[in-house]
Design an enzyme around this catalytic site. Structure first.
Site, PDB file in Angstrom:
ATOM      1  CE  LYS A  84      -4.194  -1.809   0.417  1.00  0.00           C
ATOM      2  NZ  LYS A  84      -3.362  -3.470   0.153  1.00  0.00           N
ATOM      3  CG  ASP A  85      -1.055   4.675  -2.234  1.00  0.00           C
ATOM      4  OD1 ASP A  85      -0.048   4.795  -3.146  1.00  0.00           O
ATOM      5  OD2 ASP A  85      -1.454   3.912  -2.775  1.00  0.00           O
ATOM      6  NE  ARG A  86       8.048   7.155   3.289  1.00  0.00           N
ATOM      7  CZ  ARG A  86       8.936   7.610   2.880  1.00  0.00           C
ATOM      8  NH1 ARG A  86       9.994   7.312   2.089  1.00  0.00           N
ATOM      9  NH2 ARG A  86       9.125   8.569   4.246  1.00  0.00           N
TER      10      ARG A  86
END
Length: 337
Positions: A84-86
């Site tokens: 998942k996106d940071r």
């Protein structure tokens, strides 16, 4: 015919007319909220601890390492369904293999970038792809352009979906994973690290799929079914995920796919010899429950869900052009959903 060098990614075409509008994406972490939709919930018993975690400003691999350290296991004992996106607030499940001894209460773990919301036991490890999809809430700031054109594209996307392109994060910084993959398959470089090899194979496979989809759009075939198409369970045409064996399409669809393969012979031949098998992927991604609102004149809020393996950026690209703050431009891990 020889392959080109893949030093930069092409500008793959959109399905709908450009709105000419622009906006800032991920100005704040809370502007991009992602909630994983699990394939199943923990049963309450088993050799694995499942953790429901909310992270803020951390990437998935970093959280996995922190969990491994806290539980006293190696990182390979920690599982998750997707990266998942940071630069976002994301909620997802992790698993830890802990078959014996006391069960640590990891809900008490304190970290500034993530928190454990709950934990329970389950009989299996989480592996990449073990999810139904993801739900998104996206705030776009500094929206500039024709609001009517944006609305027109939103309505078109809600009605007919978007091209199911693999997102830019699949290809690494500036698309470098595709060129590295080409060099690996052409035996110009040797890649010993299995994880890197997998990332490069994933990148070149995704690139060929995107090229097939782009060609159909360039030829005015968006939203159309071709003679010889292979359909998915939802009745949508599919494109090739390249590997060993003949493509399962026939007639016009097969000719189009084989033409792309011929122009990318090193990639396609290399994937066959690397042991990948032919597979298919839908050419259309349909955001579920797409809704939007304008809390301010220059702010647009979108909410929708996507099945596993579909990219929110493919939805945004059909609505308006987005840019992210410079702090977000460093290379991130490839998303393997």
């Amino acid at each position: 015919m020889t392959d080109p060098q893949y030093t930069t990614l092409p500008q793959w075409p959109n399905a709908y007319p450009a709105s000419g509008a622009s906006a800032t994406l991920k100005f704040l972490n809370e502007d991009f909220i992602v909630t994983e939709l699990p394939l199943q919930l923990p049963a309450g018993e088993g050799e694995h601890i499942w953790l429901d975690i909310e992270k803020n400003g951390a990437n998935t691999a970093f959280v996995a390492q922190q969990l491994a350290d806290a539980a006293g296991v190696t990182e390979r004992d920690v599982g998750y369904a997707g990266l998942k996106d940071r630069h976002a607030i994301t909620r997802q499940w992790f698993s830890i293999y802990l078959p014996k001894g006391e069960t640590p209460d990891l809900t008490q773990l304190v970290h500034p970038e993530f928190k454990v919301l709950s934990q329970s036991r389950h009989v299996k490890k989480l592996r990449p792809g073990d999810l139904l999809g993801n739900r998104f809430r996206i705030v776009l700031r500094d929206v500039a352009g024709d609001r009517d054109a944006i609305e027109a594209n939103l309505k078109a996307v809600a009605a007919a979906g978007v091209p199911n392109y693999f997102g830019a994060q699949r290809f690494g910084f500036d698309g470098g994973n595709v060129e590295q993959g080409r060099a690996m398959l052409a035996r110009e470089i040797r890649v010993r690290n299995p994880k890197k090899k997998g990332i490069y194979l994933s990148a070149v496979r995704s690139f060929v799929f995107n090229e097939v989809l782009a060609l159909r759009i360039q030829q005015g075939l968006w939203g159309q079914t071709l003679p010889g198409d292979v359909m998915d369970e939802a009745g949508r045409p599919t494109g090739p995920l390249w590997g060993r064996g003949r493509v399962s399409t026939t007639d016009q669809a097969q000719a189009l796919e084989n033409g792309v393969a011929e122009r990318n012979a090193t990639l396609c031949n290399g994937m066959e010899h690397a042991g990948l098998d032919q597979d298919r992927r839908a050419l259309v991604a349909c955001p579920q429950g797409l809704a939007w609102e304008w809390p301010q004149a220059d702010q647009l809020v979108l909410s929708f869900a996507l099945p596993a393996g579909n990219y929110a950026t493919s939805v945004l690209n059909e609505i308006l052009r987005t840019t992210e703050p410079e702090r977000h431009t460093e290379s991130e891990p490839v998303v393997l959903e």
